[in-house]
Design a protein around this motif. Structure first.
Motif, PDB file in Angstrom:
ATOM      1  N   GLY A  11       0.846  -1.195   0.000  1.00 52.00           N
ATOM      2  CA  GLY A  11       0.000   0.000   0.000  1.00 52.00           C
ATOM      3  C   GLY A  11       0.871   1.230   0.000  1.00 52.00           C
ATOM      4  N   ASP A  12       0.312   2.331  -0.516  1.00 49.11           N
ATOM      5  CA  ASP A  12       1.072   3.581  -0.544  1.00 49.11           C
ATOM      6  C   ASP A  12       1.357   4.050   0.874  1.00 49.11           C
ATOM      7  OD1 ASP A  12       1.168   3.672  -3.253  1.00 49.11           O
ATOM      8  OD2 ASP A  12      -0.661   4.862  -3.455  1.00 49.11           O
ATOM      9  N   ARG A  13       2.232   5.049   0.952  1.00 52.24           N
ATOM     10  CA  ARG A  13       2.549   5.604   2.263  1.00 52.24           C
ATOM     11  C   ARG A  13       1.279   6.152   2.930  1.00 52.24           C
ATOM     12  NH1 ARG A  13       1.454  10.325   1.284  1.00 52.24           N
ATOM     13  NH2 ARG A  13       2.012  11.308   3.257  1.00 52.24           N
ATOM     14  N   ARG A  14       1.261   6.063   4.221  1.00 43.94           N
ATOM     15  CA  ARG A  14       0.177   6.613   5.040  1.00 43.94           C
ATOM     16  C   ARG A  14      -1.207   6.066   4.701  1.00 43.94           C
ATOM     17  NH1 ARG A  14       0.905  10.558   8.379  1.00 43.94           N
ATOM     18  NH2 ARG A  14      -0.828  11.887   7.833  1.00 43.94           N
ATOM     19  N   THR A  15      -1.252   4.801   4.248  1.00 38.64           N
ATOM     20  CA  THR A  15      -2.573   4.198   4.054  1.00 38.64           C
ATOM     21  C   THR A  15      -2.980   3.432   5.314  1.00 38.64           C
ATOM     22  OG1 THR A  15      -1.416   2.464   2.842  1.00 38.64           O
ATOM     23  CG2 THR A  15      -2.704   3.993   1.544  1.00 38.64           C
ATOM     24  N   GLY A  16      -2.065   3.306   6.272  1.00 33.56           N
ATOM     25  CA  GLY A  16      -2.415   2.649   7.532  1.00 33.56           C
ATOM     26  C   GLY A  16      -1.809   1.256   7.696  1.00 33.56           C
ATOM     27  N   LYS A  17      -0.716   0.969   6.987  1.00 34.08           N
ATOM     28  CA  LYS A  17      -0.106  -0.374   7.065  1.00 34.08           C
ATOM     29  C   LYS A  17       0.446  -0.659   8.463  1.00 34.08           C
ATOM     30  CE  LYS A  17       2.793   0.626   3.779  1.00 34.08           C
ATOM     31  NZ  LYS A  17       2.345   2.035   3.622  1.00 34.08           N
ATOM     32  N   THR A  18       1.279   0.271   8.950  1.00 36.12           N
ATOM     33  CA  THR A  18       1.883   0.056  10.273  1.00 36.12           C
ATOM     34  C   THR A  18       0.786  -0.019  11.333  1.00 36.12           C
ATOM     35  OG1 THR A  18       3.838   1.267   9.560  1.00 36.12           O
ATOM     36  CG2 THR A  18       3.571   0.968  11.916  1.00 36.12           C
ATOM     37  N   SER A  19      -0.169   0.920  11.263  1.00 35.75           N
ATOM     38  CA  SER A  19      -1.260   0.925  12.248  1.00 35.75           C
ATOM     39  C   SER A  19      -2.007  -0.401  12.227  1.00 35.75           C
ATOM     40  CB  SER A  19      -2.269   2.031  11.942  1.00 35.75           C
ATOM     41  OG  SER A  19      -1.629   3.246  11.753  1.00 35.75           O
ATOM     42  N   LEU A  20      -2.246  -0.915  11.020  1.00 33.67           N
ATOM     43  CA  LEU A  20      -3.000  -2.172  10.891  1.00 33.67           C
ATOM     44  C   LEU A  20      -2.276  -3.319  11.594  1.00 33.67           C
ATOM     45  CD1 LEU A  20      -5.380  -3.757   9.503  1.00 33.67           C
ATOM     46  CD2 LEU A  20      -3.780  -4.193   7.640  1.00 33.67           C
ATOM     47  N   THR A 188      -7.152   2.756   0.044  1.00 33.67           N
ATOM     48  CA  THR A 188      -7.975   3.837   0.576  1.00 33.67           C
ATOM     49  C   THR A 188      -9.275   3.255   1.139  1.00 33.67           C
ATOM     50  OG1 THR A 188      -8.892   4.082  -1.617  1.00 33.67           O
ATOM     51  CG2 THR A 188      -7.080   5.521  -1.059  1.00 33.67           C
ATOM     52  N   ILE A 189      -9.958   4.074   1.923  1.00 34.52           N
ATOM     53  CA  ILE A 189     -11.232   3.635   2.485  1.00 34.52           C
ATOM     54  C   ILE A 189     -12.334   4.127   1.544  1.00 34.52           C
ATOM     55  CG2 ILE A 189     -12.743   3.781   4.514  1.00 34.52           C
ATOM     56  CD1 ILE A 189     -10.146   4.623   6.079  1.00 34.52           C
ATOM     57  N   GLU A 190     -13.276   3.248   1.234  1.00 32.20           N
ATOM     58  CA  GLU A 190     -14.320   3.632   0.279  1.00 32.20           C
ATOM     59  C   GLU A 190     -15.138   4.805   0.813  1.00 32.20           C
ATOM     60  OE1 GLU A 190     -16.784   0.736  -1.711  1.00 32.20           O
ATOM     61  OE2 GLU A 190     -15.386  -0.827  -1.055  1.00 32.20           O
ATOM     62  N   ASN A 224      -6.318   9.397   0.685  1.00 33.28           N
ATOM     63  CA  ASN A 224      -5.329   8.727   1.538  1.00 33.28           C
ATOM     64  C   ASN A 224      -5.771   8.826   3.012  1.00 33.28           C
ATOM     65  OD1 ASN A 224      -2.932   8.893   3.449  1.00 33.28           O
ATOM     66  ND2 ASN A 224      -1.971   8.078   1.628  1.00 33.28           N
ATOM     67  N   PRO A 225      -5.885   7.671   3.710  1.00 29.24           N
ATOM     68  CA  PRO A 225      -6.415   7.707   5.077  1.00 29.24           C
ATOM     69  C   PRO A 225      -5.592   8.574   6.030  1.00 29.24           C
ATOM     70  CG  PRO A 225      -6.343   5.444   4.291  1.00 29.24           C
ATOM     71  CD  PRO A 225      -5.625   6.283   3.275  1.00 29.24           C
ATOM     72  N   GLY A 226      -4.265   8.472   5.969  1.00 25.90           N
ATOM     73  CA  GLY A 226      -3.427   9.233   6.891  1.00 25.90           C
ATOM     74  C   GLY A 226      -3.515  10.731   6.635  1.00 25.90           C
ATOM     75  N   ASP A 227      -3.493  11.107   5.341  1.00 19.08           N
ATOM     76  CA  ASP A 227      -3.567  12.529   5.011  1.00 19.08           C
ATOM     77  C   ASP A 227      -4.962  13.085   5.312  1.00 19.08           C
ATOM     78  OD1 ASP A 227      -0.909  12.527   4.077  1.00 19.08           O
ATOM     79  OD2 ASP A 227      -1.567  11.684   2.174  1.00 19.08           O
ATOM     80  N   SER A 228      -6.001  12.265   5.096  1.00 15.09           N
ATOM     81  CA  SER A 228      -7.365  12.700   5.438  1.00 15.09           C
ATOM     82  C   SER A 228      -7.435  12.971   6.925  1.00 15.09           C
ATOM     83  CB  SER A 228      -8.412  11.613   5.147  1.00 15.09           C
ATOM     84  OG  SER A 228      -8.242  11.056   3.895  1.00 15.09           O
ATOM     85  N   GLN A 229      -6.845  12.073   7.694  1.00 16.02           N
ATOM     86  CA  GLN A 229      -6.884  12.223   9.145  1.00 16.02           C
ATOM     87  C   GLN A 229      -6.201  13.526   9.564  1.00 16.02           C
ATOM     88  OE1 GLN A 229      -4.106  10.650  11.615  1.00 16.02           O
ATOM     89  NE2 GLN A 229      -5.502   9.676  13.058  1.00 16.02           N
ATOM     90  N   GLU A 230      -5.064  13.806   8.935  1.00 22.94           N
ATOM     91  CA  GLU A 230      -4.316  15.018   9.285  1.00 22.94           C
ATOM     92  C   GLU A 230      -5.121  16.285   8.950  1.00 22.94           C
ATOM     93  OE1 GLU A 230      -0.359  14.970   7.695  1.00 22.94           O
ATOM     94  OE2 GLU A 230       0.082  16.980   8.468  1.00 22.94           O
TER      95      GLU A 230
END
Ligand SMILES: Nc1ncnc2c1ncn2[C@@H]1O[C@H](COP(=O)(O)OP(=O)(O)O)[C@@H](O)[C@H]1O
Ligand SMILES: [Mg+2]
Length: 345
Positions: A11-20, A188-190, A224-230
């Motif tokens: 997955g691309d950066r900041r999609t939540g891989k580490t968090s998952l 990404t999250i739908e 992008n989940p991480g960027d959306s969160q930010e």
């Protein structure tokens, strides 16, 4: 993971891989997680240092720290106290002149396997693609792979943000890691799930966010989940309770992000040549497509396709942009948004 199958998270950066991975491991009981982050790792010594650091943390937690110190006696370990936590940490002297090979890494993996057997060790190699950049990477990967394939009692998880590099490790028949782990894509999250979720979160805090506003926000960060969160976080910080969110609020939130990330933008701009800078603006303006189009030539004033190719290659090497399908994508969507608002930089 419970079926002891090794996996690689794509997955691309900041999609939540580490968090998952961290979240799943936290939920599964009786697991011993060794998290080793290889981001920007320089050489085998550095890899070894990061493994020792991870091992030191997990050994402390499991009460086997002293055993680890003894087991690594030949690596001349030093124990120091982390002033922030008061906990002991272990480091080892660099191999220095001794020609570094993969042996010490294999020893550390062996220690993990033996030291935590019965405690379901999970070894998580994060940003694994960066191992490809160290000298003698190919030989090292072969050594690692031949050791890992005998570790039936460990689960290995590999995660990496560079799809092409991770593909060359796991999908290239010539790679020692070819098909050695099951791919798990994280994307990404739908929107059908994400939009109502975000609206609900804003509502809980007394802010009214329309579907249109949330869609505009998600467009800006390409979902992008991480960027959306930010961005949502900054939108939250810059608005009041009871507010109905409007486009100007998103701009304000972006300004806060720009202020926080300015050092990074400055570093990108300062390290780019004038042609690379023009290309960056052109890529931002055309949203990563048509870099050999007349429009791009007009926008940038760069007309030679060879020059453009060379500039883009450098921008990719420096991880400022990367290709995703037929598009060039900024590593940080906020850099793209900032460039669009600051054409003179
Ligand atoms: N499912 C999710 N929804 C929203 N935000 C998430 C989700 N997963 C991760 N994040 C946030 O996104 C950011 C990046 O996540 P991270 O796990 O570091 O991504 P990666 O390892 O893929 O680069 C973090 O701030 C994290 O809290
Ligand atoms: Mg990560």
């Amino acid at each position: 993971m419970t079926s002891r199958q090794n996996v690689h998270i794509e997955g691309d950066r900041r999609t939540g891989k580490t968090s998952l991975v961290l979240e799943v491991c936290a939920r599964l009981r009786n697991i011993t997680l060794l998290h080793v982050d290889f981001m920007l790792v320089k050489n085998i010594d550095d890899m070894r240092g990061r493994l020792v650091d991870g091992l030191s943390k997990v050994s402390l937690h499991a009460g086997v720290f002293e055993r680890l110190v003894k087991a690594l006696a030949h690596l001349r370990p030093t124990v120091s106290v982390n002033p922030a936590t008061g906990e002991p940490t272990l480091s080892v002297a660099p191999a220095g002149d001794a020609r570094p090979d993969g042996k010490s890494l294999v020893e550390l993996l062996e220690f993990t396997r033996a030291g935590f057997s019965g405690k379901r060790p999970v070894i998580f190699f994060d940003e694994f693609q960066d191992v490809l950049k160290i000298p003698n990477a190919k030989t090292l990967l072969a050594i690692l792979r031949s050791s890992i394939q005998n570790h039936h009692d460990c689960v290995y998880i590999y995660s990496g943000s560079s799809r092409s590099d991770m593909d060359s490790v796991f999908r290239d028949p010539d790679s020692p890691f070819f098909k050695s782990a099951i791919p798990v894509p994280v994307g990404t999250i739908e929107r059908k799930d994400f939009v109502p979720f975000l609206i609900g979160k804003f509502k809980q805090g007394g802010r009214t966010a329309s579907v249109d506003i949330i869609n505009a926000l998600l467009d800006m960060v390409s979902d992008n989940p991480g960027d959306s969160q930010e961005l949502c976080n900054c939108l939250w910080e810059t608005t009041e309770n009871d507010a109905t969110l409007v486009s100007a609020d998103i701009e304000n939130a972006l300004s806060l992000i720009f202020a926080r990330e300015f050092k990074y933008f400055e570093q990108v701009i300062d390290s780019a040549t004038p042609i690379q800078k023009k290309c960056l603006h052109g890529i931002a303006a055309l949203d990563g497509v048509g870099v050999y189009s007349n429009r791009f030539f007009e926008l940038t004033g760069v007309h030679n396709p060879g020059t453009i190719t060379k500039a883009i290659k450098r921008l990719q090497d420096n991880r400022i942009v990367h290709s995703s399908g037929k598009k060039l994508v900024f590593a940080s969507p906020f850099l793209k948004l900032w460039l669009l608002r600051n054409p003179h930089f």
